[in-house]
Write an enzyme that holds these catalytic residues in place. Structure first.
Site, mmCIF file in Angstrom:
data_model
loop_
_atom_site.group_PDB
_atom_site.id
_atom_site.type_symbol
_atom_site.label_atom_id
_atom_site.label_comp_id
_atom_site.label_asym_id
_atom_site.label_seq_id
_atom_site.Cartn_x
_atom_site.Cartn_y
_atom_site.Cartn_z
ATOM 1 N N ARG A 204 0.847 -1.200 0.000
ATOM 2 C CA ARG A 204 0.000 0.000 0.000
ATOM 3 C C ARG A 204 0.877 1.242 0.000
ATOM 4 N NH1 ARG A 204 -4.919 1.666 4.117
ATOM 5 N NH2 ARG A 204 -3.409 1.137 5.749
ATOM 6 N N ASP A 501 -4.932 1.269 13.502
ATOM 7 C CA ASP A 501 -3.936 2.257 13.103
ATOM 8 C C ASP A 501 -4.433 3.669 13.336
ATOM 9 O OD1 ASP A 501 -5.544 3.022 10.896
ATOM 10 O OD2 ASP A 501 -4.645 1.481 9.634
#
EC number: 2.3.3.9
Length: 634
Positions: A204, A501
């Site tokens: 990513r 996160d």
């Protein structure tokens, strides 16, 4: 370092990093970065347009709507109606993405760690039993010091099967089996070398809204998206090709089909530069932005042969819905615990994604739907683990039944707990499962911001605030992903830590901002504060809770809050949280305020930077996205 493209574009890499990371900034990589620098100006234009669009929505009270079907997707030449009808050429799903029952996520490096220690992250991932692993360069990867480059280095060594990595992998396999014997009563790895080939490697890149911390272009900030995708692809495409593996990226934070078309041009240009066939690089798109849900088929069409699937995440998407509606006094979210994938606007969002991927292109090709994140970790009391794992499996069963071809996990220990949900069904994927074609009515649009009755409580506010403070603190420590829970549950092993996160912190602050600035009414009495159902959540209540929750973190032991952070990054996190929530102007990204304070441990400097950010945004309509530690001085 300076590398140039035709014309006047010149790249600079700070602090001799070109030499320190010569294995990443190879001559081939530098040449590719110089070539790709031509696209940086368009990235800046697109981000300026984002900011202007957001400002106009706030000023005029505009709700997002679907595109005019007879219009063109900007920059692509594709008519919107053609995109919706599937009148475009999409991707054939490659062999190593046909079955992605389970994808893990996490970074390939640790802050301030030796190479071998960081390689353990990759070893756990590739030995986990997950069908794919998204090695994160964005939300779960801290950007302190040179961590983005350490992340690239770990991936390059692991993909190349460097002897350092193989040594680490053999040791990690033994540790994983030791844990599995205690948890399952059996090994989970029989042949560690063979197991390393099981998991598809996915990367990513950082989103278009972020700038790189190390590379500058003509003395100005430079797109993190361009840096990430270029370094990963250039350094690994030959090794991946030799192994028969696909080059796969996850693209985050796309808001419009125009932005997807820009990504398509980036990918196509890099492929041409490297002599790869157009469409070689495959991409999933994380549907993390409300605006993107209004343009799903258009995004598919704009990415064309590169696009393989959508992912339905939770945290970033909720934050986007909140942010888009920050001007609407009637839009007030409930407690975060209530906003599950079956809640109001989330349910409608998921439904549109599954209908979009199951609409065929002109060649009859479908795309993949990867379900959302399972943040639980099987660590805690027996009762806590049993209850949480039952809930986690039930969530996976729901997604499979709804049509997902797989889902995400945030920790390798969950792989053999969640993957069997799809394994027992046995189908490689659910592409082409019949669902109604997408429609584009006023009712459809309203459903994407649908609120439903749910609790709004002081307990919920404490959870929002405690976790947001901790994620801000973790971010400053270089840990954008961390296992956390509200401070009131420290020491209670029946309540598990959740591996999440930075986006988890961001949405919590967005909800608190809503409650204060839109006058949210509480739905329950609270004995501790004496507040009653119907009382309005005020700034004074927020400030009281901030003091109390911050005090709990200061009093926590080192296991839950690093002692050394209590005089460094935690006070800065508090200052950022207070500034973000208290200001009547909602800034677009909490992460901006964190990014400009990376590597800074001084609270006075932090306050100066926070004030500069707010002043710049309000007076100039501009976000500060640069690494302030490396700006040239006059």
């Amino acid at each position: 370092m300076s590398g140039s493209t035709p014309g006047t574009l010149q790249l600079q890499i700070r602090d001799h990093l070109e030499q320190d990371y010569a294995d990443i900034y190879t001559p081939e990589a530098l040449a590719a970065l110089a070539f790709m620098a031509q696209f940086d100006a368009e990235q800046k234009r697109l981000m300026d347009e984002r900011t202007r669009r957001r400002l106009m929505r706030m000023k005029q009270g505009w709700k997002i709507d679907f595109l005019d079907p007879q219009s063109e997707i900007k920059g692509t030449g594709i008519r919107v109606q053609d995109a919706r009808d599937g009148n475009f050429v999409g991707a054939v799903i490659p062999h190593d993405l046909q079955r992605q029952w389970l994808q893990g996520t996490g970074p390939a490096a640790k802050p301030g760690a030796p190479v071998k220690s960081s390689l353990r992250n990759v070893a756990y991932a590739l030995l986990s039993g997950a069908d794919g692993w998204m090695f994160d360069g964005e939300d779960a990867l801290g950007q302190t010091r040179t961590l983005s480059l350490d992340n690239q280095r770990s991936l390059k060594l692991a993909i190349a099967r460097d002897p350092q990595f193989l040594e680490v992998a053999e040791s990690v396999a033994q540790e994983m089996n030791s844990w599995a014997q205690g948890f399952f009563g059996r090994d989970i790895i029989t042949d560690w070398r063979k197991q390393l080939n099981f998991t598809t490697k996915i990367f990513r890149a950082r989103g278009l809204h972020l700038d790189d911390r190390h590379v500058r272009l003509n003395g100005q900030s430079f797109s993190a998206s361009i840096v990430d995708m270029t370094l990963y692809v250039v350094n690994n495409h030959k090794t991946l090709h030799a192994a028969g593996s696909s080059i796969v990226l996850y693209l985050p934070k796309i808001q419009t089909a125009e932005e997807a078309g820009f990504w398509n041009r980036l990918l196509t240009a890099l492929e041409a530069h490297l002599g790869l066939a157009a469409g070689t690089i495959k991409t999933y798109v994380l549907v993390e932005q409300l605006e993107a849900t209004f343009q799903l088929m258009e995004i598919r069409a704009a990415l064309g042969r590169h696009f393989v699937g959508f992912n339905t995440g939770r945290w970033d998407y909720i934050n986007s819905v909140s942010d888009v509606n920050c001007w609407d006094s009637d839009f007030i979210n409930p407690n975060i615990e209530s906003i599950v994938m079956t809640y109001g606007y989330m349910r409608n969002y998921e439904d549109r994604v599954r209908r979009a991927v199951n609409t065929p292109d002109k060649n009859g090709n479908y795309a993949l739907w990867q379900g959302g994140m399972e943040p639980n970790i099987p660590v805690g009391s027996e009762a806590g683990v049993t209850g949480s794992m039952t809930k986690a499996r039930a969530g996976a069963v729901r997604e499979q039944q709804e049509g997902a071809s797989g889902k995400w996990i945030a920790h390798w220990k969950m792989a053999h707990i969640i993957r069997p949900v799809w394994e027992q069904v046995g189908e490689a994927n659910q592409m082409g499962r019949p669902f109604p074609r997408l429609t584009y009515t006023a009712e459809d649009a309203a459903g994407l911001t649908l609120l439903e009755p749910a609790p709004r409580t002081i307990r919920g506010a404490r959870n929002l605030l405690s976790v947001a403070l901790q994620y801000g603190n973790a971010f400053g420590q270089g840990l954008q992903a961390a296992a956390l829970k509200p401070a009131d549950f420290f020491g209670n092993d029946d309540i598990l830590y959740l591996m999440e996160d930075m986006a988890t912190g961001e949405i919590r602050l967005s909800i608190l901002w809503e409650w204060i600035h839109k006058g949210a009414a509480l739905t329950e009495d609270d004995a501790e504060t004496g507040l009653r159902a119907g009382d309005v959540f005020t700034m004074e209540i927020f400030e009281r809770l901030l003091e109390e929750e911050y005090a709990k973190l200061l009093a926590a032991d080192n296991r839950d809050v690093y002692d050394h952070s209590k005089t460094t990054t935690l006070p800065i996190a508090r200052a950022i949280v207070a500034a973000y929530v208290q200001d009547p102007i909602k800034v677009p990204w909490f992460i901006d305020l964190l990014n400009i304070n990376l590597n800074n441990m001084n609270i006075d400097t932090a306050k100066e930077r926070i004030a500069l950010y707010f002043t710049t945004f309000k007076e100039e309509g501009r976000r500060i996205t640069e690494n302030l530690d490396t700006l040239p001085t006059n």
